[in-house]
Design a protein around this motif. Sequence first.
Motif, short mmCIF file in Angstrom:
data_model
loop_
_atom_site.label_atom_id
_atom_site.label_comp_id
_atom_site.label_asym_id
_atom_site.label_seq_id
_atom_site.Cartn_x
_atom_site.Cartn_y
_atom_site.Cartn_z
N VAL A 126 7.57 -0.53 -4.98
CA VAL A 126 8.42 -0.75 -3.80
C VAL A 126 7.91 0.13 -2.66
O VAL A 126 7.86 1.36 -2.78
N LEU A 127 7.56 -0.52 -1.56
CA LEU A 127 7.09 0.20 -0.38
C LEU A 127 8.27 0.59 0.50
O LEU A 127 9.14 -0.23 0.79
N VAL A 128 8.29 1.84 0.94
CA VAL A 128 9.28 2.30 1.91
C VAL A 128 8.74 1.93 3.29
O VAL A 128 7.82 2.57 3.80
N ALA A 129 9.32 0.89 3.88
CA ALA A 129 8.84 0.40 5.18
C ALA A 129 9.44 1.17 6.35
O ALA A 129 8.87 1.21 7.44
N GLY A 130 10.60 1.76 6.14
CA GLY A 130 11.25 2.52 7.19
C GLY A 130 12.29 3.45 6.62
O GLY A 130 12.81 3.22 5.53
N VAL A 131 12.58 4.53 7.34
CA VAL A 131 13.53 5.54 6.88
C VAL A 131 14.53 5.83 7.99
O VAL A 131 14.13 6.12 9.13
N ASP A 132 15.81 5.76 7.68
CA ASP A 132 16.87 6.10 8.62
C ASP A 132 16.87 7.62 8.80
O ASP A 132 17.02 8.37 7.84
#
Length: 352
Positions: free
Chosen positions: A278-284
């Motif tokens: 699973v790729l982390v595409a963005g982080v809040d």
Amino acid sequence: MLPRRRALLAGLSLPALLTACGPRSAVAQRGLLPDFADLAERVLPAVVNIAVTSEQAATIPPEFRGTPLERHFRNRRERVQGAGSGFIIDASGLVVTNNHVVGQASRLTVSLQGGQEVQATLIGGDELTDLALLRIEGRTDLTALPWGSSASMRVGNWVMAAGNPFGLGGTVTTGIVSARGRDLGAGPFDDFIQTDAAINPGNSGGPLFNTAGEVIGINTAIYSPSGANAGIGFATPSDLARPVIETLRRDGQVARGWLGVQVQDVVAEDARTGRRAVLVAGVDRAGPAARSGLRAGDIVTGINGETIETSRTLVRNIAAMPPGQTVRLSVLRDRRQIELRLQVGRRPGGPA
């Protein structure tokens, strides 16, 4: 008597057709075609119709936008009527239905099979599983339905659906389980039972029964180009619904875990395995993932020591955790495997 030409069109001679369709049919004698009359009579008293009244902001006609009359429409509220189905799970008056049936209701009216209308209040709802629990006011002598095991259902098993299609009132339809484990893309908990029992608008929230009269699903969605039954309906499995309903009954809410990331499926760039991850595409920036050092571009390969291969699995596992619980993520960063410990946050939009 049927015309001979009509019988031949069905691929049978007339005597053969009458034998196959008559009361002495070998199929009927072997008991392969069940009679649902006794089952319907037993369970229908616990199936209810739900009338929903809600208010929403009035729609502003395009020709009035930017004019002095726009304020007039903005201050108006429109009353919206809706209808759905539900079923009683406790004689004290607890009713299960879909969360999308109750929506933002300002008034809930439950109609019992005898025609009596009673007011109900919302105990709580869960958007991710589309389930809600109501309480009927002033009744403690109601017929209740037992839960069954959805895991025991097999493709081809007979089922009976009950509910309020098109607002017509108590109606039953029958069919079989035509597939299991359907993912409709509605959320991380998609695991629908598919059935060819006729499901139509208004059936939402109604029960799907096995032949023992146990609830093995909650009718939730249909697939239809026309909006009417096309032979494919979907029900939330009872094994998924039951713990959610018990949590709503106990706490009035389901607190969902949250990391604050956008994720997507990839094949991990790891020559040793080449496995899916699973790729982390963005982080809040304000989420728990950012506070714990998770970055965009990281690849999550495991959670608490168990391999994770899809974003849906990751989101589902985190959503099932209570806020505040600590989780250990196995992360691939710059081709190096690292471990991060995160404290799960509370999913936004849920109960405060």
